[in-house]
Motif scaffolding. Structure first.
Motif, PDB file in Angstrom:
ATOM      1  N   LEU A  43     -11.754   7.894  -1.928  1.00 54.11           N
ATOM      2  CA  LEU A  43     -12.170   8.813  -0.865  1.00 54.11           C
ATOM      3  C   LEU A  43     -13.574   8.477  -0.391  1.00 54.11           C
ATOM      4  N   HIS A  44     -13.745   8.434   0.945  1.00 54.19           N
ATOM      5  CA  HIS A  44     -15.032   8.106   1.558  1.00 54.19           C
ATOM      6  C   HIS A  44     -15.464   9.254   2.460  1.00 54.19           C
ATOM      7  N   PRO A  45     -16.509  10.009   2.092  1.00 50.05           N
ATOM      8  CA  PRO A  45     -17.042  11.036   2.995  1.00 50.05           C
ATOM      9  C   PRO A  45     -17.683  10.384   4.216  1.00 50.05           C
ATOM     10  N   VAL A  46     -17.507  11.033   5.378  1.00 48.52           N
ATOM     11  CA  VAL A  46     -18.114  10.547   6.620  1.00 48.52           C
ATOM     12  C   VAL A  46     -18.875  11.693   7.263  1.00 48.52           C
ATOM     13  N   HIS A  47     -20.185  11.490   7.460  1.00 50.16           N
ATOM     14  CA  HIS A  47     -21.023  12.491   8.126  1.00 50.16           C
ATOM     15  C   HIS A  47     -22.274  11.779   8.643  1.00 50.16           C
ATOM     16  N   PRO A  48     -22.678  12.023   9.895  1.00 51.96           N
ATOM     17  CA  PRO A  48     -23.796  11.252  10.462  1.00 51.96           C
ATOM     18  C   PRO A  48     -25.155  11.538   9.840  1.00 51.96           C
ATOM     19  N   THR A  49     -25.311  12.667   9.128  1.00 50.54           N
ATOM     20  CA  THR A  49     -26.657  13.017   8.634  1.00 50.54           C
ATOM     21  C   THR A  49     -26.744  13.113   7.120  1.00 50.54           C
ATOM     22  N   ARG A  50     -25.712  12.742   6.392  1.00 48.73           N
ATOM     23  CA  ARG A  50     -25.736  12.889   4.930  1.00 48.73           C
ATOM     24  C   ARG A  50     -25.670  11.521   4.253  1.00 48.73           C
ATOM     25  N   GLN A  51     -26.450  11.385   3.203  1.00 43.15           N
ATOM     26  CA  GLN A  51     -26.439  10.158   2.407  1.00 43.15           C
ATOM     27  C   GLN A  51     -25.325  10.166   1.374  1.00 43.15           C
ATOM     28  N   SER A  52     -25.011  11.363   0.857  1.00 42.21           N
ATOM     29  CA  SER A  52     -23.953  11.494  -0.149  1.00 42.21           C
ATOM     30  C   SER A  52     -23.363  12.895  -0.054  1.00 42.21           C
ATOM     31  N   VAL A  53     -22.145  13.028  -0.583  1.00 43.36           N
ATOM     32  CA  VAL A  53     -21.465  14.323  -0.653  1.00 43.36           C
ATOM     33  C   VAL A  53     -20.873  14.438  -2.051  1.00 43.36           C
ATOM     34  N   PHE A  54     -21.331  15.444  -2.776  1.00 43.77           N
ATOM     35  CA  PHE A  54     -20.911  15.630  -4.168  1.00 43.77           C
ATOM     36  C   PHE A  54     -21.101  14.340  -4.975  1.00 43.77           C
ATOM     37  N   GLY A  55     -22.185  13.664  -4.729  1.00 42.25           N
ATOM     38  CA  GLY A  55     -22.514  12.462  -5.483  1.00 42.25           C
ATOM     39  C   GLY A  55     -21.797  11.216  -5.026  1.00 42.25           C
ATOM     40  N   THR A  56     -20.964  11.304  -4.008  1.00 44.13           N
ATOM     41  CA  THR A  56     -20.243  10.137  -3.493  1.00 44.13           C
ATOM     42  C   THR A  56     -20.942   9.637  -2.241  1.00 44.13           C
ATOM     43  N   PRO A  57     -21.204   8.332  -2.125  1.00 48.76           N
ATOM     44  CA  PRO A  57     -21.889   7.810  -0.939  1.00 48.76           C
ATOM     45  C   PRO A  57     -21.183   8.215   0.343  1.00 48.76           C
ATOM     46  N   CYS A  58     -21.988   8.621   1.335  1.00 45.84           N
ATOM     47  CA  CYS A  58     -21.460   9.098   2.601  1.00 45.84           C
ATOM     48  C   CYS A  58     -21.811   8.096   3.698  1.00 45.84           C
ATOM     49  N   PHE A  59     -20.910   7.901   4.651  1.00 35.94           N
ATOM     50  CA  PHE A  59     -21.091   6.929   5.720  1.00 35.94           C
ATOM     51  C   PHE A  59     -21.240   7.656   7.052  1.00 35.94           C
ATOM     52  N   PRO A  60     -22.055   7.122   7.961  1.00 36.89           N
ATOM     53  CA  PRO A  60     -22.314   7.831   9.212  1.00 36.89           C
ATOM     54  C   PRO A  60     -21.136   7.856  10.175  1.00 36.89           C
ATOM     55  N   SER A  61     -20.227   6.880  10.095  1.00 34.47           N
ATOM     56  CA  SER A  61     -19.078   6.840  11.003  1.00 34.47           C
ATOM     57  C   SER A  61     -17.937   6.080  10.345  1.00 34.47           C
ATOM     58  N   VAL A  62     -16.775   6.176  10.927  1.00 34.24           N
ATOM     59  CA  VAL A  62     -15.614   5.453  10.408  1.00 34.24           C
ATOM     60  C   VAL A  62     -15.853   3.946  10.499  1.00 34.24           C
ATOM     61  N   ALA A  63     -16.516   3.520  11.549  1.00 32.30           N
ATOM     62  CA  ALA A  63     -16.772   2.086  11.721  1.00 32.30           C
ATOM     63  C   ALA A  63     -17.620   1.509  10.594  1.00 32.30           C
ATOM     64  N   ASP A  64     -18.396   2.363   9.909  1.00 30.49           N
ATOM     65  CA  ASP A  64     -19.274   1.894   8.834  1.00 30.49           C
ATOM     66  C   ASP A  64     -18.604   1.882   7.467  1.00 30.49           C
ATOM     67  N   LEU A  65     -17.358   2.301   7.396  1.00 28.52           N
ATOM     68  CA  LEU A  65     -16.680   2.356   6.099  1.00 28.52           C
ATOM     69  C   LEU A  65     -16.505   0.960   5.514  1.00 28.52           C
ATOM     70  N   PRO A  66     -16.514   0.840   4.191  1.00 31.09           N
ATOM     71  CA  PRO A  66     -16.411  -0.481   3.560  1.00 31.09           C
ATOM     72  C   PRO A  66     -14.999  -1.057   3.572  1.00 31.09           C
ATOM     73  N   GLU A  67     -14.014  -0.285   3.977  1.00 23.23           N
ATOM     74  CA  GLU A  67     -12.639  -0.777   4.005  1.00 23.23           C
ATOM     75  C   GLU A  67     -11.852  -0.014   5.075  1.00 23.23           C
ATOM     76  N   GLN A  68     -10.721  -0.589   5.462  1.00 22.56           N
ATOM     77  CA  GLN A  68      -9.812   0.104   6.373  1.00 22.56           C
ATOM     78  C   GLN A  68      -9.123   1.225   5.594  1.00 22.56           C
ATOM     79  N   VAL A  69      -9.071   2.411   6.175  1.00 21.12           N
ATOM     80  CA  VAL A  69      -8.495   3.545   5.459  1.00 21.12           C
ATOM     81  C   VAL A  69      -7.097   3.854   5.995  1.00 21.12           C
ATOM     82  N   ASP A  70      -6.266   4.402   5.108  1.00 22.10           N
ATOM     83  CA  ASP A  70      -4.909   4.796   5.495  1.00 22.10           C
ATOM     84  C   ASP A  70      -4.891   6.154   6.187  1.00 22.10           C
ATOM     85  N   LEU A  71      -5.761   7.056   5.731  1.00 20.15           N
ATOM     86  CA  LEU A  71      -5.704   8.444   6.196  1.00 20.15           C
ATOM     87  C   LEU A  71      -7.104   8.950   6.503  1.00 20.15           C
TER      88      LEU A  71
END
Length: 741
Positions: free
Chosen positions: A93-121
């Protein structure tokens, strides 16, 4: 019997074997246009479009867009639940939010385009999902879920917003669940239960909660699809998908409105071919229910009589209450196919057995009398003065010792018995405890269905909570009514699937020669005169009386001589309906003078009423037969539908009609007649000869072909009356009304 190309879909034996074995041709892939062979004569698809939803329910990677861990925010609780779910199903699971560095200790990404992998859902925790769709498409996300409300359920403005969302989704290539959906797909399912499972589909999440909680009493659930407003993925998609899942033993649905009637029928057809029962609560039986459903999901509920007929036509088991949905789907998930249709009621009380047997027999269950040899066997353990023919009354005492199991085994050993039902109206330990255990033990040793009705209102008894609910083989109910409903549905379903042949497999692909003749007769936007409407019937080989259209009294007399006395005379003109009420029909004319007078009177009335005529019909008088009505109407969900019923004035008084959605074959046409309350009239009553049912069925099938080929060009067709003559003499359309679109 019915060999014409207008009605029966002639079945190739090899194809019949394929359909019977549930091996349908490969469906078109979602988003691809089907070939000509995948479309019927009206250009509609013939096979269900099955989305590959594996990656939706078990994604390898998930993006939560709008994820939050801020205290007091609604998205925070949803994010936490999604993270727990992802861990359970093994998803990254990858949290996505433009203003957060992490969510519940999991690294957060500013946009879908910045995700480290292609996601299914992608799960969209945003108020407006539309701007996100294009971004998801660029990242090649397969599925998305939109929780946001404020769409078609809110009215015209929301419907327009939903249409824009649906269009964006279609362009994107991804599949969307929602909007206006919820977290039900991400619930925690028990993984310690065995056997076939229930797959659940709901348009209102709360209405699925009773079925979901059945896991607590040992009923396995595999999936929950909360479809919401169905801007893209719809109920039909999930039925088609679940019908292919090996672990699914039954599909339970709560349906408020169908997005597309054709898609629903194709999905139901696939489930029927696979032998997977679909049990559905469909709201909208009443005007009030229909209004409420539309306000909730923003979709058409459809004419309920058509919805009901369509479900019955494709084997969907329609129930009324959520308790019936629970109990019926649970029975289907647990029960093996019946070895016989006989039902035996076994109880420790004669009164209980008699009461249950009355209700079961009235509901249509068959309770065969046990053979004399079987009764003699049972009397080894049951006193001779007690009835053991069926229902079986053991008097109570035998269930408390070794005799109880002997009795149950002896009943189940009877080849005529497919179902054993034991109503236990109240706990009476230790007798009821021993009886429950014997029933459970016997159920484990047989392929036959064993049902128990536990009538105690308490429901905390050990015999119920531990013994009965602990069994994966016994179907346990709390009420007589639900047990009877479920058992009847179970037997009906297996009888239905045993003879089911997909009507889509043999639906016509190309127009008949009759279609070209009929098209030349159509007048867009107009109602045809009776004369023109009968020409339309003739084009499809439907018999009409000998008749001539005339425009003078002298011509009427000549026509009567050719047609043969007695004759009927009728005014004929476009937009002319209800001729009898206006005095524009004259019956039983036997002389030239009567014909001349009738012509003048008919034309005078028409002139006075301002009715334009194309002439007067001089018709053969057909008297002896059963008056029926056969017609075509356009349903908003399903398109053309065919109706048959008692005709003449009875159609308005009794409204005794049956409906089917094309395509269908001879067996369904016969089934329509069986549904009529006045069916006995066709068999002959009070000395009347039996009617020509073969000819009536042939007319129904020819009308169906007309409905399929003309499609929405034919807004309405009404053959009333269709006079069905005595057996072997055919059927004649005495009057007809046709409206072109």
């Amino acid at each position: 019997m019915l060999g014409s190309t207008y009605g029966t879909f002639t079945t190739d034996p090899r194809r019949a074997h394929v359909v019977a074995c549930g091996e349908a041709p490969a469906p078109a892939v979602h988003g691809q246009a089907g070939t000509a062979d995948d479309l019927d004569v009206s250009g509609r698809p013939l096979y269900a479009d099955i989305p590959d939803l594996d990656r939706f329910f078990r994604p390898e990677s998930v993006a939560v867009i709008g994820a939050s861990d801020a205290e007091g925010r609604p998205n925070t609780g949803i994010t936490r639940q999604l993270m727990d779910w992802a861990e359970r199903v093994g998803s990254r699971l990858h949290p996505v939010h433009p203003t957060r560095q992490s969510v519940f200790g999991t690294p957060c990404f500013p946009s879908v385009a910045d995700l480290p992998e292609q996601v299914d859902l992608a799960v969209l925790l945003v108020s407006d999902p539309l701007p996100v769709i294009e971004e998801l498409a660029e990242s090649k996300v397969k599925f998305a879920v939109a929780f946001a409300s404020g769409f078609a359920e809110t009215g015209a403005e929301g419907a327009a917003a939903q249409a824009r969302l649906a269009a964006a989704v279609e362009r994107s290539g991804l599949r969307l669940l929602g909007p206006n959906t919820n977290l039900n797909a991400f619930e925690k399912f028990r993984d310690d239960l065995e056997g076939p499972a229930i797959a659940l589909i709901t348009q209102s999440g709360h209405q699925g909660r009773p079925v979901f909680t059945m896991q607590e009493i040992g009923v396995r659930l595999s999936h929950w699809a909360p479809t919401g407003n169905e801007a893209d993925l719809e109920t039909a998609d999930f039925i088609s998908y679940f019908a292919e899942r090996p672990e699914v033993g039954a599909i339970a649905c709560y349906v408020e409105g169908l997005k597309d009637g054709r898609s629903f029928l194709l999905a139901a057809d696939r489930a029927a071919q696979r032998g997977v029962p679909v049990v559905a609560v469909k709201v909208g039986r009443t005007e009030t229910g229909a209004r409420m459903a539309a306000s909730h999901t923003g979709k058409l509920t459809g004419a309920d009589a058509v919805v009901d007929a369509a479900m019955r036509q494709y084997g969907v088991i329609r129930v009324d209450g959520l308790d019936e949905l629970q109990d019926t789907s649970a029975l289907f998930a647990r029960a093996r196919a019946p070895q016989a249709e006989g039902v035996v009621v076994y109880s420790i009380s004669g009164g209980t057995g008699a009461h249950f047997s009355d209700l079961a027999t009235e509901a249509g269950l068959r309770l065969p009398a046990l053979s004399e040899a079987k009764q003699a066997e049972l009397h080894q353990w049951i006193p001779d003065y007690l009835n053991v023919a069926n229902p079986v009354d053991n008097g109570g005492h035998p269930v408390g010792d070794w005799r109880g199991r002997k009795i149950i085994d002896a009943i189940l050993d009877d080849p005529e018995v497919g179902v054993l039902i034991c109503p236990i109206t109240g706990p009476f330990p230790p007798m009821s405890d021993k009886l429950a255990q014997d029933l459970v033990d016997a159920a484990e040793q047989t392929d036959k269905l064993v049902c128990v009705v536990w009538g105690s209102p308490v429901g905390t008894e050990d015999a119920y909570r531990t013994t009965l609910l602990g069994s994966s083989r016994v179907a346990t109910f709390r009420t007589f009514a639900n047990c009877i409903t479920a058992v009847r549905a179970y037997l009906d379903h297996h009888r239905f699937t045993a003879r089911y042949r997909s009507p889509f497999a043999e639906a016509p692909r190309t127009p008949s020669p009759s279609f070209r003749k009929a098209q030349a007769l159509m007048r867009p936007g107009q109602q045809l005169s009776e004369h023109a409407a009968k020409q339309l019937l003739r084009a499809y080989g439907i018999r009409v009386p000998r008749e001539q259209l005339v425009t003078s009294a002298a011509a009427a007399v000549r026509a009567a001589g050719l047609v043969g006395y007695p004759v009927v005379m009728k005014a004929s003109g476009a937009h002319l309906a209800h001729k009898t009420e206006l005095g524009l029909v004259k019956v039983g004319l036997t002389s030239a003078s009567q014909v001349r007078d009738a012509y003048r009177e008919l034309t005078d009335i028409a002139r006075y009423e301002g009715i334009a005529l194309d002439g007067v019909l001089v018709c053969q008088m057909v008297e002896r037969g059963v008056e029926m009505v056969v017609g075509v109407t356009q349903d908003e969900l399903f398109g053309p539908t065919v109706t048959v019923g008692l005709g003449g004035v009875l159609v308005e008084v009794l409204r005794d009609v049956a409906v089917r959605v094309p395509p269908f074959g001879e067996s369904q046409a016969l089934a329509m007649l069986s549904e009529l309350r006045g069916r006995a009239l066709l068999d002959g009553v009070r000395g009347a000869p039996p009617a020509d049912i073969d000819a009536l069925v042939e007319v129904v099938l020819r009308v169906q072909r007309m409905a399929l080929e003309l499609g929405d060009e034919l807004a309405e067709l009404d053959i009333n009356p269709l006079m069905v003559l005595p057996r072997g003499q055919g059927a004649v359309a005495l009057d007809a009304l046709a409206v072109c679109r």
